[in-house]
Design a protein around this motif. Structure first.
Motif, mmCIF file in Angstrom:
data_model
loop_
_atom_site.group_PDB
_atom_site.id
_atom_site.type_symbol
_atom_site.label_atom_id
_atom_site.label_comp_id
_atom_site.label_asym_id
_atom_site.label_seq_id
_atom_site.Cartn_x
_atom_site.Cartn_y
_atom_site.Cartn_z
ATOM 1 N N SER A 1 8.664 31.763 -25.529
ATOM 2 C CA SER A 1 7.765 32.627 -24.769
ATOM 3 C C SER A 1 6.576 31.873 -24.187
ATOM 4 O O SER A 1 5.989 32.311 -23.211
ATOM 5 C CB SER A 1 7.252 33.761 -25.648
ATOM 6 O OG SER A 1 8.321 34.588 -26.029
ATOM 7 N N LEU A 2 6.205 30.774 -24.817
ATOM 8 C CA LEU A 2 5.123 29.942 -24.305
ATOM 9 C C LEU A 2 5.736 28.690 -23.676
ATOM 10 O O LEU A 2 6.243 27.836 -24.397
ATOM 11 C CB LEU A 2 4.168 29.524 -25.426
ATOM 12 C CG LEU A 2 3.338 30.603 -26.096
ATOM 13 C CD1 LEU A 2 2.510 29.999 -27.232
ATOM 14 C CD2 LEU A 2 2.428 31.281 -25.094
ATOM 15 N N PRO A 3 5.691 28.578 -22.354
ATOM 16 C CA PRO A 3 6.282 27.395 -21.721
ATOM 17 C C PRO A 3 5.634 26.093 -22.186
ATOM 18 O O PRO A 3 6.275 25.043 -22.182
ATOM 19 C CB PRO A 3 6.055 27.620 -20.226
ATOM 20 C CG PRO A 3 5.337 28.897 -20.073
ATOM 21 C CD PRO A 3 5.137 29.521 -21.410
ATOM 22 N N GLU A 4 4.387 26.179 -22.626
ATOM 23 C CA GLU A 4 3.677 24.991 -23.107
ATOM 24 C C GLU A 4 4.243 24.462 -24.423
ATOM 25 O O GLU A 4 4.039 23.311 -24.774
ATOM 26 C CB GLU A 4 2.184 25.298 -23.301
ATOM 27 C CG GLU A 4 1.449 25.703 -22.050
ATOM 28 C CD GLU A 4 1.522 27.199 -21.749
ATOM 29 O OE1 GLU A 4 0.861 27.623 -20.801
ATOM 30 O OE2 GLU A 4 2.243 27.940 -22.458
ATOM 31 N N LEU A 5 4.941 25.318 -25.162
ATOM 32 C CA LEU A 5 5.462 24.943 -26.480
ATOM 33 C C LEU A 5 6.859 24.344 -26.325
ATOM 34 O O LEU A 5 7.866 24.963 -26.629
ATOM 35 C CB LEU A 5 5.482 26.145 -27.420
ATOM 36 C CG LEU A 5 5.772 25.842 -28.898
ATOM 37 C CD1 LEU A 5 4.745 24.883 -29.481
ATOM 38 C CD2 LEU A 5 5.807 27.124 -29.707
ATOM 39 N N SER B 1 12.184 25.226 -38.602
ATOM 40 C CA SER B 1 13.294 25.934 -37.984
ATOM 41 C C SER B 1 12.730 26.789 -36.852
ATOM 42 O O SER B 1 11.508 26.939 -36.728
ATOM 43 C CB SER B 1 14.015 26.816 -38.998
ATOM 44 O OG SER B 1 13.179 27.875 -39.400
ATOM 45 N N ALA B 2 13.603 27.333 -36.061
ATOM 46 C CA ALA B 2 13.153 28.192 -34.964
ATOM 47 C C ALA B 2 12.362 29.383 -35.499
ATOM 48 O O ALA B 2 11.404 29.834 -34.870
ATOM 49 C CB ALA B 2 14.340 28.662 -34.145
ATOM 50 N N SER B 3 12.742 29.876 -36.678
ATOM 51 C CA SER B 3 12.040 31.033 -37.242
ATOM 52 C C SER B 3 10.587 30.707 -37.602
ATOM 53 O O SER B 3 9.738 31.593 -37.586
ATOM 54 C CB SER B 3 12.786 31.578 -38.456
ATOM 55 O OG SER B 3 12.837 30.626 -39.489
ATOM 56 N N THR B 4 10.314 29.429 -37.890
ATOM 57 C CA THR B 4 8.935 29.019 -38.185
ATOM 58 C C THR B 4 8.033 29.287 -36.986
ATOM 59 O O THR B 4 6.895 29.710 -37.131
ATOM 60 C CB THR B 4 8.884 27.515 -38.538
ATOM 61 O OG1 THR B 4 9.755 27.257 -39.627
ATOM 62 C CG2 THR B 4 7.478 27.074 -38.888
ATOM 63 N N PHE B 5 8.565 29.045 -35.801
ATOM 64 C CA PHE B 5 7.788 29.170 -34.566
ATOM 65 C C PHE B 5 8.100 30.462 -33.813
ATOM 66 O O PHE B 5 7.799 30.568 -32.629
ATOM 67 C CB PHE B 5 8.056 27.959 -33.659
ATOM 68 C CG PHE B 5 7.587 26.675 -34.258
ATOM 69 C CD1 PHE B 5 6.273 26.254 -34.107
ATOM 70 C CD2 PHE B 5 8.443 25.872 -34.986
ATOM 71 C CE1 PHE B 5 5.828 25.073 -34.668
ATOM 72 C CE2 PHE B 5 8.016 24.685 -35.554
ATOM 73 C CZ PHE B 5 6.703 24.286 -35.390
ATOM 74 N N GLU B 6 8.694 31.444 -34.499
ATOM 75 C CA GLU B 6 9.060 32.698 -33.843
ATOM 76 C C GLU B 6 7.826 33.447 -33.333
ATOM 77 O O GLU B 6 7.775 33.886 -32.189
ATOM 78 C CB GLU B 6 9.861 33.575 -34.790
ATOM 79 C CG GLU B 6 10.389 34.825 -34.134
ATOM 80 C CD GLU B 6 11.275 35.621 -35.067
ATOM 81 O OE1 GLU B 6 11.609 36.750 -34.687
ATOM 82 O OE2 GLU B 6 11.633 35.150 -36.153
ATOM 83 N N THR B 7 6.825 33.595 -34.209
ATOM 84 C CA THR B 7 5.580 34.277 -33.832
ATOM 85 C C THR B 7 4.392 33.488 -34.391
ATOM 86 O O THR B 7 4.557 32.624 -35.257
ATOM 87 C CB THR B 7 5.511 35.713 -34.399
ATOM 88 O OG1 THR B 7 5.466 35.646 -35.829
ATOM 89 C CG2 THR B 7 6.684 36.563 -33.944
ATOM 90 N N LEU B 8 3.215 33.837 -33.926
ATOM 91 C CA LEU B 8 2.007 33.223 -34.473
ATOM 92 C C LEU B 8 1.907 33.526 -35.960
ATOM 93 O O LEU B 8 1.559 32.660 -36.767
ATOM 94 C CB LEU B 8 0.772 33.728 -33.729
ATOM 95 C CG LEU B 8 -0.572 33.221 -34.213
ATOM 96 C CD1 LEU B 8 -0.649 31.695 -34.160
ATOM 97 C CD2 LEU B 8 -1.703 33.837 -33.412
ATOM 98 N N GLY B 9 2.262 34.746 -36.350
ATOM 99 C CA GLY B 9 2.211 35.132 -37.754
ATOM 100 C C GLY B 9 3.185 34.340 -38.616
ATOM 101 O O GLY B 9 2.850 33.942 -39.736
ATOM 102 N N SER B 10 4.398 34.108 -38.102
ATOM 103 C CA SER B 10 5.374 33.344 -38.900
ATOM 104 C C SER B 10 4.919 31.893 -39.065
ATOM 105 O O SER B 10 5.119 31.300 -40.123
ATOM 106 C CB SER B 10 6.770 33.400 -38.269
ATOM 107 O OG SER B 10 6.822 32.751 -37.012
ATOM 108 N N LEU B 11 4.264 31.353 -38.052
ATOM 109 C CA LEU B 11 3.734 29.993 -38.161
ATOM 110 C C LEU B 11 2.584 29.948 -39.164
ATOM 111 O O LEU B 11 2.513 29.046 -40.007
ATOM 112 C CB LEU B 11 3.284 29.488 -36.791
ATOM 113 C CG LEU B 11 2.772 28.054 -36.739
ATOM 114 C CD1 LEU B 11 3.818 27.049 -37.233
ATOM 115 C CD2 LEU B 11 2.335 27.698 -35.321
ATOM 116 N N ALA B 12 1.699 30.930 -39.121
ATOM 117 C CA ALA B 12 0.581 30.985 -40.069
ATOM 118 C C ALA B 12 1.090 31.175 -41.497
ATOM 119 O O ALA B 12 0.579 30.549 -42.434
ATOM 120 C CB ALA B 12 -0.380 32.103 -39.682
#
Length: 82
Positions: A32-36, A62-73
């Motif tokens: 969703s973020l082209p910068e990422l 994994s992809a799930s780590t970066f799924e949302t800001l909350g999952s990353l936090a």
């Protein structure tokens, strides 16, 4: 606690500026973020390691780590706890 700090680091690493301030816990990241892109992920992981004093192995990511800001936090919180 972790959400705001991770958000700030994400905004800084990706140079999101004002647009980054609108990110919420459920805001999608990867795809969703082209910068990422893959290089930004490497930079972001390094910044998170430095800021929180944690070590993140490739196998931890994994992809799930970066799924949302909350999952990353949440991921950072778990790594910081132990």
């Amino acid at each position: 606690m972790y959400l705001d700090e991770v958000k700030t680091i994400l905004i800084d690493v990706l140079s999101l500026g004002e647009a980054g301030q609108r990110l919420q816990s459920d805001s999608p990241l990867l795809g969703s973020l082209p910068e990422l892109d893959s290089m930004a992920v490497v930079s972001l992981v390094g910044a998170l390691e430095d800021h929180f004093g944690i070590a993140i192995d490739d196998d931890d990511l994994s992809a799930s780590t970066f799924e949302t800001l909350g999952s990353l936090a949440d991921f950072v919180a778990r790594k910081s706890a132990g």
